[in-house]
Design an enzyme around this catalytic site. Structure first.
Site, short mmCIF file in Angstrom:
data_model
loop_
_atom_site.label_atom_id
_atom_site.label_comp_id
_atom_site.label_asym_id
_atom_site.label_seq_id
_atom_site.Cartn_x
_atom_site.Cartn_y
_atom_site.Cartn_z
CD GLU A 38 -43.05 -52.42 11.89
OE1 GLU A 38 -43.59 -52.82 12.93
OE2 GLU A 38 -43.69 -51.98 10.92
CB THR A 82 -47.90 -52.32 14.02
OG1 THR A 82 -46.75 -52.11 13.21
CG2 THR A 82 -47.47 -53.08 15.27
CG HIS A 198 -41.79 -48.35 10.71
ND1 HIS A 198 -42.11 -47.23 9.99
CD2 HIS A 198 -42.95 -48.83 11.23
CE1 HIS A 198 -43.42 -47.04 10.07
NE2 HIS A 198 -43.95 -48.00 10.81
CG ASP A 257 -45.76 -55.48 11.01
OD1 ASP A 257 -44.86 -55.56 10.15
OD2 ASP A 257 -45.98 -54.42 11.65
CG HIS A 258 -47.38 -53.94 7.96
ND1 HIS A 258 -46.37 -53.13 7.47
CD2 HIS A 258 -47.51 -53.61 9.27
CE1 HIS A 258 -45.95 -52.33 8.43
NE2 HIS A 258 -46.61 -52.61 9.55
#
Ligand code: GP9
Ligand code: MN
Length: 428
Positions: A38, A82, A198, A257-258
């Site tokens: 994440e 996500t 996160h 993911d980012h």
């Protein structure tokens, strides 16, 4: 209508890439783990804070001789974050320009996704996520993608302080997931979606094992702490994998993911990276995320090819010895000589090894210098890249918005029957 897919099929045919035969089928029949890291950015790899590695376990994996690692791999998500990453990774289709395609189209659309493809090769498929199943409409989307199992919140332990932010803490989550994984018929395809790293990067004292950074930006400074925690959970997971003997029978894929730190924190990022500026060009380069494929005996190393999340499924299919010929996939095998190194961002910007486009500005990727006036030769190359990016994004949007895959089934693939799937936990 059915003919709406024709332009996409013609495009696919024209851009069919021959995969790298060196890697074809080297992971045939192996279990597959997809480990979702994440908000994990590439800059964290080998990053040191106060002389200490922040993520020693992932660093070790990154440099291992049997890990194929990529250092020019970009996230390509839009607002779906996500969910967009999941969509790209398992379908090689882009997310939408706005919102999340998993939410708007995951329930009704027809897909030819990784779980269904592998299921039809004899795999058991399962996704694991320590939060409610409805988040990002996963519970419905996974049926469309053909997941046999979806282990979400109700399947895991709960208790005081077990959750933080978006769900179960990664260490508890991965440990609990391991018990289910041990029971899955092999070969299996298992996706594990971590959550602790996160935004806003908060962690209870007991789990903190590195000091916060000192930029003074509260959104940024906790990032190394939650990243360290995620890294430790991966270390524990890999130790379990070894102990269980599954490491010899599995291919383990890691991806970020980012971004974790958005471009709104320029000053803090510059300070963290020890640079005196952080501009739009730097922010585009900052979109790199890890992509690593780890397997016993794999010919590893650090591969410098430019690519992104859209390329994962074609790359994995080649490793698994499953031809993607005839599939509607917008990415291509990252190890192929024919792979296009134009990396599209969801807003139409792009990065290539030569040029970076941000809005109406163009930069030389190698120097970071803005090109004030394009030469005719530069313009030709940039126009071709722009054309490729806009064509692929708009064709992908047409497929998604028009549910066009319902009109076309690749050879060797059987349509998914959504009603065959049910992920509700029946308590005994
Ligand atoms: C939610 C988690 C986070 O289930 O996957 O989603 P994000 O906010 O990163 O899109
Ligand atoms: Mn995310």
């Amino acid at each position: 209508k059915a003919s709406d897919i024709d332009s996409t099929l013609a495009y696919m045919k024209q851009h069919q890439v021959t995969p790298n035969v060196q890697y074809t089928g080297v992971a045939k029949g192996k279990n597959v783990f997809i480990i979702h890291l994440e908000s994990f950015q590439q800059f964290l790899i080998d990053f040191k804070w106060q002389g200490e590695e922040v993520t020693p376990n992932l660093n070790k994996l990154y440099h291992a001789s049997d890990t194929l690692s990529f250092d020019n791999f970009f996230n390509q998500v839009g607002q779906g974050k996500t969910a967009d990453a999941e969509m790209m990774l398992e379908n090689s289709l882009f997310g939408l320009p706005e919102g999340s395609a998993m939410v708007s189209d995951g329930t009704a659309n027809t897909f030819q996704a990784a779980p269904a493809i592998l299921d039809q090769q004899g795999y058991t498929t399962a996704s694991f996520h320590g939060d409610v199943p409805s988040f990002w409409n996963r519970d419905n989307t996974y049926k469309s993608w053909g997941y046999d199992y979806f282990f979400s919140k109700a399947y895991f332990q709960s208790g005081k302080d077990y959750d933080i932010g978006y769900g179960l803490k990664d260490k508890i989550f991965l440990k609990d997931s391991a018990q289910y994984i041990e029971q899955l018929p092999q070969p299996f395809y298992a996706k594990l979606i971590t959550v602790t790293n996160h935004y806003p990067y908060t962690l209870d004292k007991k789990n903190q094992s590195i000091a916060k950074t000192d930029t003074g930006d509260s959104t940024v400074d906790g990032y190394v702490q939650t990243a360290r925690y995620l890294d430790q959970s991966i270390g524990e997971f890999m130790a379990w994998l070894k102990k269980s003997g599954l490491d010899k029978k599995s291919m383990v894929v890691f991806y970020g993911d980012h971004y974790g730190i958005s471009g709104n924190h320029k000053k803090a990022i510059a300070q963290l990276l020890g640079k005196d500026k952080f501009d739009d060009f730097d922010n585009a380069q900052f979109q790199r995320v890890p992509f690593m494929i780890h397997m016993n005996g794999l010919k590893g190393g650090i591969n410098h090819t430019y690519g992104g999340e859209i390329d994962v499924l074609p790359t994995l299919m080649n490793l698994l010895g499953i031809s993607n010929k005839g599939y509607v996939q917008f990415g291509s095998d990252l190890t192929s000589k024919q792979h296009s190194q134009v990396v599209a961002f969801r807003n139409g910007d792009f990065v290539t090894p030569q040029y970076t486009k941000v809005g109406s500005d163009y930069y030389d990727t190698t120097t970071g210098k803005r090109i004030k006036k394009l030469t005719a030769a530069q313009k030709t190359v940039i126009d071709a890249a722009t054309n490729q990016v806009t064509t692929e994004l708009s064709l992908s949007d047409r497929v998604m918005n028009g549910d066009l895959l319902r009109f076309y089934t690749p050879k060797g693939f059987a349509k998914v029957t959504k009603r065959n799937y049910n992920y509700t936990l029946k308590k005994a």
